[in-house]
Design a protein around this motif. Structure first.
Motif, PDB file in Angstrom:
ATOM      1  N   ILE A   9       9.534  16.190  -1.482  1.00  0.00           N
ATOM      2  CA  ILE A   9       8.701  15.149  -1.381  1.00  0.00           C
ATOM      3  C   ILE A   9       9.434  14.066  -2.486  1.00  0.00           C
ATOM      4  O   ILE A   9       9.189  12.665  -1.752  1.00  0.00           O
ATOM      5  CB  ILE A   9       7.243  15.598  -2.058  1.00  0.00           C
ATOM      6  N   PHE A  10       9.863  14.318  -3.464  1.00  0.00           N
ATOM      7  CA  PHE A  10      10.463  13.310  -4.227  1.00  0.00           C
ATOM      8  C   PHE A  10      11.940  12.440  -3.574  1.00  0.00           C
ATOM      9  O   PHE A  10      11.877  11.409  -3.683  1.00  0.00           O
ATOM     10  CB  PHE A  10      10.894  13.771  -5.543  1.00  0.00           C
ATOM     11  N   PHE A  11      12.534  13.609  -2.863  1.00  0.00           N
ATOM     12  CA  PHE A  11      13.607  12.920  -1.941  1.00  0.00           C
ATOM     13  C   PHE A  11      13.176  12.178  -1.001  1.00  0.00           C
ATOM     14  O   PHE A  11      13.753  10.879  -0.695  1.00  0.00           O
ATOM     15  CB  PHE A  11      14.229  14.279  -1.403  1.00  0.00           C
ATOM     16  N   ALA A  12      11.931  12.474  -0.328  1.00  0.00           N
ATOM     17  CA  ALA A  12      11.644  11.663   0.762  1.00  0.00           C
ATOM     18  C   ALA A  12      11.095  10.253   0.369  1.00  0.00           C
ATOM     19  O   ALA A  12      11.307   9.035   0.721  1.00  0.00           O
ATOM     20  CB  ALA A  12      10.515  12.400   1.392  1.00  0.00           C
ATOM     21  N   TYR A  13      10.258  10.281  -0.756  1.00  0.00           N
ATOM     22  CA  TYR A  13       9.728   9.078  -1.369  1.00  0.00           C
ATOM     23  C   TYR A  13      10.822   8.138  -2.036  1.00  0.00           C
ATOM     24  O   TYR A  13      10.670   7.052  -1.907  1.00  0.00           O
ATOM     25  CB  TYR A  13       8.550   9.320  -2.459  1.00  0.00           C
ATOM     26  N   VAL A  14      11.678   8.748  -2.781  1.00  0.00           N
ATOM     27  CA  VAL A  14      12.612   7.945  -3.300  1.00  0.00           C
ATOM     28  C   VAL A  14      13.559   7.268  -2.405  1.00  0.00           C
ATOM     29  O   VAL A  14      13.816   6.178  -2.370  1.00  0.00           O
ATOM     30  CB  VAL A  14      13.479   8.573  -4.561  1.00  0.00           C
ATOM     31  N   THR A  15      13.590   7.980  -1.294  1.00  0.00           N
ATOM     32  CA  THR A  15      14.559   7.523  -0.107  1.00  0.00           C
ATOM     33  C   THR A  15      13.672   6.242   0.515  1.00  0.00           C
ATOM     34  O   THR A  15      14.189   5.119   0.996  1.00  0.00           O
ATOM     35  CB  THR A  15      14.721   8.481   0.926  1.00  0.00           C
ATOM     36  N   ASN A  16      12.462   6.451   0.812  1.00  0.00           N
ATOM     37  CA  ASN A  16      11.742   5.473   1.309  1.00  0.00           C
ATOM     38  C   ASN A  16      11.159   4.510   0.242  1.00  0.00           C
ATOM     39  O   ASN A  16      10.718   3.434   0.873  1.00  0.00           O
ATOM     40  CB  ASN A  16      10.508   6.229   2.159  1.00  0.00           C
ATOM     41  N   LEU A  17      11.095   4.821  -1.017  1.00  0.00           N
ATOM     42  CA  LEU A  17      10.361   3.904  -1.869  1.00  0.00           C
ATOM     43  C   LEU A  17      10.993   2.664  -1.800  1.00  0.00           C
ATOM     44  O   LEU A  17      10.513   1.533  -2.164  1.00  0.00           O
ATOM     45  CB  LEU A  17      10.574   4.675  -3.355  1.00  0.00           C
ATOM     46  N   TYR A  18      12.706   2.603  -1.940  1.00  0.00           N
ATOM     47  CA  TYR A  18      13.128   1.337  -2.008  1.00  0.00           C
ATOM     48  C   TYR A  18      13.412   0.552  -0.824  1.00  0.00           C
ATOM     49  O   TYR A  18      13.693  -0.581  -0.712  1.00  0.00           O
ATOM     50  CB  TYR A  18      14.820   1.546  -2.664  1.00  0.00           C
ATOM     51  N   SER A  19      13.016   1.031   0.397  1.00  0.00           N
ATOM     52  CA  SER A  19      13.154   0.592   1.675  1.00  0.00           C
ATOM     53  C   SER A  19      12.006  -0.614   1.851  1.00  0.00           C
ATOM     54  O   SER A  19      12.176  -1.663   2.129  1.00  0.00           O
ATOM     55  CB  SER A  19      12.658   1.366   2.929  1.00  0.00           C
ATOM     56  N   PRO A  20      10.538  -0.336   1.265  1.00  0.00           N
ATOM     57  CA  PRO A  20       9.603  -1.246   1.366  1.00  0.00           C
ATOM     58  C   PRO A  20       9.964  -2.291   0.343  1.00  0.00           C
ATOM     59  O   PRO A  20       9.480  -3.593   0.479  1.00  0.00           O
ATOM     60  CB  PRO A  20       8.257  -0.522   0.766  1.00  0.00           C
ATOM     61  N   MET A  21      10.565  -1.877  -0.730  1.00  0.00           N
ATOM     62  CA  MET A  21      11.050  -3.072  -1.669  1.00  0.00           C
ATOM     63  C   MET A  21      11.969  -3.944  -1.133  1.00  0.00           C
ATOM     64  O   MET A  21      12.106  -5.189  -1.326  1.00  0.00           O
ATOM     65  CB  MET A  21      11.785  -2.406  -3.219  1.00  0.00           C
ATOM     66  N   LYS A  22      13.174  -3.600  -0.441  1.00  0.00           N
ATOM     67  CA  LYS A  22      13.999  -4.366   0.384  1.00  0.00           C
ATOM     68  C   LYS A  22      13.103  -5.019   1.387  1.00  0.00           C
ATOM     69  O   LYS A  22      13.518  -6.287   1.558  1.00  0.00           O
ATOM     70  CB  LYS A  22      15.192  -3.481   0.977  1.00  0.00           C
ATOM     71  N   ALA A  23      12.333  -4.579   1.870  1.00  0.00           N
ATOM     72  CA  ALA A  23      11.634  -5.363   2.937  1.00  0.00           C
ATOM     73  C   ALA A  23      10.741  -6.463   2.382  1.00  0.00           C
ATOM     74  O   ALA A  23      10.579  -7.319   3.014  1.00  0.00           O
ATOM     75  CB  ALA A  23      10.588  -4.413   3.697  1.00  0.00           C
ATOM     76  N   LEU A  24      10.248  -6.282   1.201  1.00  0.00           N
ATOM     77  CA  LEU A  24       9.383  -7.220   0.541  1.00  0.00           C
ATOM     78  C   LEU A  24      10.442  -8.301  -0.318  1.00  0.00           C
ATOM     79  O   LEU A  24      10.018  -9.400   0.009  1.00  0.00           O
ATOM     80  CB  LEU A  24       8.708  -6.491  -0.701  1.00  0.00           C
ATOM     81  N   ALA A  25      11.292  -8.008  -0.478  1.00  0.00           N
ATOM     82  CA  ALA A  25      12.590  -9.011  -0.916  1.00  0.00           C
ATOM     83  C   ALA A  25      12.878  -9.957   0.306  1.00  0.00           C
ATOM     84  O   ALA A  25      13.142 -11.155   0.027  1.00  0.00           O
ATOM     85  CB  ALA A  25      13.902  -8.034  -1.448  1.00  0.00           C
ATOM     86  N   CYS A  75       0.702  -1.244   0.090  1.00  0.00           N
ATOM     87  CA  CYS A  75      -0.068   0.105   0.034  1.00  0.00           C
ATOM     88  C   CYS A  75       0.995   1.301   0.187  1.00  0.00           C
ATOM     89  O   CYS A  75       0.583   2.329  -0.601  1.00  0.00           O
ATOM     90  CB  CYS A  75      -0.820  -0.120   1.135  1.00  0.00           C
ATOM     91  N   LEU A  76       1.965   1.157   0.685  1.00  0.00           N
ATOM     92  CA  LEU A  76       2.933   2.407   0.738  1.00  0.00           C
ATOM     93  C   LEU A  76       3.599   2.653  -0.601  1.00  0.00           C
ATOM     94  O   LEU A  76       3.620   3.747  -0.875  1.00  0.00           O
ATOM     95  CB  LEU A  76       3.884   2.087   1.888  1.00  0.00           C
ATOM     96  N   LEU A  77       3.759   1.612  -1.196  1.00  0.00           N
ATOM     97  CA  LEU A  77       4.498   1.758  -2.637  1.00  0.00           C
ATOM     98  C   LEU A  77       3.383   2.180  -3.405  1.00  0.00           C
ATOM     99  O   LEU A  77       3.745   3.322  -4.167  1.00  0.00           O
ATOM    100  CB  LEU A  77       4.852   0.415  -3.323  1.00  0.00           C
ATOM    101  N   ILE A  78       2.115   1.708  -3.470  1.00  0.00           N
ATOM    102  CA  ILE A  78       1.281   2.291  -4.407  1.00  0.00           C
ATOM    103  C   ILE A  78       0.897   3.639  -4.022  1.00  0.00           C
ATOM    104  O   ILE A  78       0.885   4.516  -5.073  1.00  0.00           O
ATOM    105  CB  ILE A  78      -0.258   1.412  -4.284  1.00  0.00           C
ATOM    106  N   GLY A  79       0.889   4.170  -2.683  1.00  0.00           N
ATOM    107  CA  GLY A  79       0.477   5.675  -2.495  1.00  0.00           C
ATOM    108  C   GLY A  79       1.605   6.335  -2.942  1.00  0.00           C
ATOM    109  O   GLY A  79       1.463   7.465  -3.429  1.00  0.00           O
ATOM    110  N   MET A  80       2.755   6.091  -2.597  1.00  0.00           N
ATOM    111  CA  MET A  80       4.077   6.801  -2.960  1.00  0.00           C
ATOM    112  C   MET A  80       4.156   7.026  -4.583  1.00  0.00           C
ATOM    113  O   MET A  80       4.293   8.199  -4.934  1.00  0.00           O
ATOM    114  CB  MET A  80       5.335   6.447  -2.297  1.00  0.00           C
ATOM    115  N   VAL A  81       4.223   5.889  -5.283  1.00  0.00           N
ATOM    116  CA  VAL A  81       4.084   6.208  -6.713  1.00  0.00           C
ATOM    117  C   VAL A  81       2.926   6.917  -7.307  1.00  0.00           C
ATOM    118  O   VAL A  81       3.041   7.716  -8.074  1.00  0.00           O
ATOM    119  CB  VAL A  81       4.070   4.748  -7.233  1.00  0.00           C
ATOM    120  N   ALA A  82       1.596   6.920  -6.782  1.00  0.00           N
ATOM    121  CA  ALA A  82       0.522   7.539  -7.155  1.00  0.00           C
ATOM    122  C   ALA A  82       0.668   8.820  -6.869  1.00  0.00           C
ATOM    123  O   ALA A  82       0.424   9.834  -7.988  1.00  0.00           O
ATOM    124  CB  ALA A  82      -0.799   6.929  -6.555  1.00  0.00           C
TER     125      ALA A  82
END
Length: 586
Positions: free
Chosen positions: A308-324, A173-180
């Motif tokens: 916003i983009f800095f915050a999202y890109v920094t946090n965007l890959y953390s959920p990806m790493k958690a999912l991995a 959900c976090l990924l979807i929200g940030m990307v949107a």
């Protein structure tokens, strides 16, 4: 035949797994729905965390108009001044923190409760199913592997529901929200920032497939590992007595090595993902820094947008790493669900007819009518056996080892069903009776008197838990057991160690006989009841058996002469056939 380490897991369909798991989830639909809603709102609030700071930078510090969901127009026309906007942004930040905290607490409790209760129901269902599977299943199955399915596989499912589902759904959900929101703010900027994401998803997907295959191998090895440990510790007397500790160490280490290599393989696959995530995250940040700075200097985006983009890109890959990283837990749960479903899908073997009826009390006549049986096709154990036993008659069955004696008596309580022919009690095919009511008519005393950890009282009452104290003591006296029970420190409440190892063979047999007497069933089956006993103990056991067999149809399997005192007729079994029959009475 059931082979846990085979490729059956790979062929097990998702539909088969869902068919066994979804009905168990129905009582928890409300909790699950609430958890999903709470995680969605938690993700939404988490996505909004950088926005109060964006408002401060754009509206308070820079005094510029910027994109803000829902509040853009209101902020542009707000007349309360910059300080009021600052206070509002601070309050919003606190409210977001409080909201995410309450929501996290709520869905964590809900999913933890669901996980515990689901595993409780699933474990009970699996154990009940295991107990009712035919002996042909248990004859070929390792106990340690079944225990592994009841414990570690269940734990993997519990962990993924209680913890893994939170990581999976909330991060998704976090990924979807940030990307949107990134695309809503500036789609060109978003495309640039997410340039490396497809490569990451492809890598994670490929890694997940390999991790699951390695996990499947590891779980199968763990089951075999548990089996070796269980077999060794159960037979620890013979292992130590024959000084075979080294041999068992080698067997254990062989399975442990297979498990180790499989788990190390999963670790290597997962380790490859983390550096790639970090690299792609760094690439994304570099792109944001370069692209964002140039656009801010051009005036096409605000400093707050870049934040916003800095915050999202920094946090965007953390959920990806958690999912991995979550892929390991997901694969363990997936393989665990497959292994559990594999057992649940096995037919019980001994099934009841739709028109089967309960029988209250049989007279005790038994007939084998042209009965044949085999464990493996083409290798008959019994061949065209015909036998009639009158109510109350005592039959002894003799023969060399492997001639089918135990198999013959196992057909009476339907531990197995004949391949051909039928077994009748009171003139009716036993398959017309319900299994429970049929077995209620039969008592068993086996060569290895199986006792459970608990008191002597509990072990005697095992076949009839509603018996009174007086009935239990009377059964023990009839079985010649009361004399030694009274000498024990706590009498009938003396604790027995697992498998009754703290008692002698004769004592265990007399407790087993007391259990059969208390059950008061019209049919009594005795399978080598005096094997391994000395003459004095054998005499006491035979006396107890004579009392137990009184007025009951009794079938005794024996190699010795002492139990023949119980017999009206003696049958000699050879090659799966009755080759000789004669009367034998004292």
């Amino acid at each position: 035949m059931f082979h846990p380490a085979s490729s059956a897991h790979e062929n097990l369909s998702f539909r088969a797994v869902a068919r066994h798991f979804l009905p168990l989830l129905r009582p928890f639909w409300f909790s699950l729905c609430w958890a999903v809603v709470a995680m969605v709102f938690d993700a939404l609030l988490t996505v909004l965390r950088p926005w109060p700071l964006k408002i401060v930078i754009d509206h308070v510090l820079s005094h510029r108009s910027s994109h803000v969901p829902l509040f853009a127009n209101w902020l542009d026309h707000f007349s309360g001044g910059r300080v009021a906007v600052l206070y509002g942004a601070c309050a919003a930040n606190l409210l977001i923190a409080i909201g995410t905290g309450l929501l996290t607490y709520s869905y964590t409790c809900a999913l933890g409760d669901v996980a515990q209760r689901l595993v409780f129901l699933l474990r009970g269902r699996l154990f009940a199913h295991m107990q009712r599977l035919s002996l042909q299943f248990h004859d070929h199955q390792r106990i340690g592997d079944l225990i592994s399915r009841l414990t570690s596989d269940m734990q993997a499912i519990q962990d993924i529901i209680a913890n893994g589902s939170i990581l999976l759904f909330s991060n998704a959900c976090l990924l979807i929200g940030m990307v949107a929101l990134m695309f809503w703010l500036n789609w060109q900027f978003a495309l640039a920032a997410l340039a490396g994401a497809p490569l990451l998803f492809w890598t994670v997907f490929q890694s997940t497939r390999r991790v699951k295959a390695a996990t499947r191998t590891a779980r199968a090895s763990d089951g075999l590992l548990g089996s070796v440990a269980q077999e060794t510790l159960t037979a620890i007397r013979i292992v130590q007595g024959l000084a075979q500790e080294e041999q068992q160490d080698q067997r254990f280490q062989a399975y442990s090595t297979t498990s180790l290599h499989a788990y190390l393989e999963t670790v290597r696959y997962q380790a490859r993902v983390a550096p790639l995530v970090d690299l792609l995250a760094a690439v994304g940040l570099v792109i944001v820094m370069w692209y964002g700075t140039t656009r801010v200097l051009e005036g096409s985006v605000t400093t707050g947008d870049m934040l916003i983009f800095f915050a999202y890109v920094t946090n965007l890959y953390s959920p990806m790493k958690a999912l991995a990283r979550l892929s390991d837990a997901l694969n363990k749960a997936s393989v665990g669900a497959e292994r559990i479903t594999e057992v649940l899908c096995i037919d019980q073997g001994i099934s009841e007819r739709n028109d089967a009826r309960a029988v209250s009390r049989v007279g005790g006549s038994i007939e084998f009518r042209d009965v044949s049986f085999w464990y493996e096709q083409g290798r008959p154990v019994l061949s065209h056996v015909n036998l009639q036993i009158a109510p109350g008659e005592k039959i002894a069955v003799m023969g060399a080892t492997g001639e089918g004696k135990s198999t013959l008596v196992s057909l009476i309580p339907r531990l197995y069903d004949p391949g051909e022919g039928s077994v009748l009690i009171d003139g009716e095919d036993i398959r017309t009776y319900t299994v429970q009511s049929l077995r209620d008519q039969i008592s068993l005393v086996l060569q290895d008197a199986l006792l459970f950890r608990g008191t002597i009282y509990d072990n005697i009452a095992f076949g009839r838990t509603d018996a009174s104290d007086e009935e239990i003591i009377a059964a023990a006296r009839t079985a010649n057991a009361d004399e030694f029970i009274q000498r024990l420190p706590d009498g009938y409440h003396t604790m027995i160690a697992e498998r009754g190892v703290t008692l002698s063979g004769g004592q265990k047999q007399r407790i087993a006989i007391a259990r059969a007497i208390l059950r008061d069933a019209p049919i009594l089956i005795l399978d080598e009841p005096t094997t391994g006993l000395d003459a004095a103990t054998e005499q006491k056991v035979v006396e107890a058996l004579e009392r137990a067999a009184a007025r009951r149809t009794t079938i005794t399997i024996t190699h010795g002469l002492a139990p023949l005192r119980l017999a009206d007729r003696v049958l000699l079994l050879k090659g799966g056939r009755i080759v000789e029959e004669r009367s034998f009475q004292t």
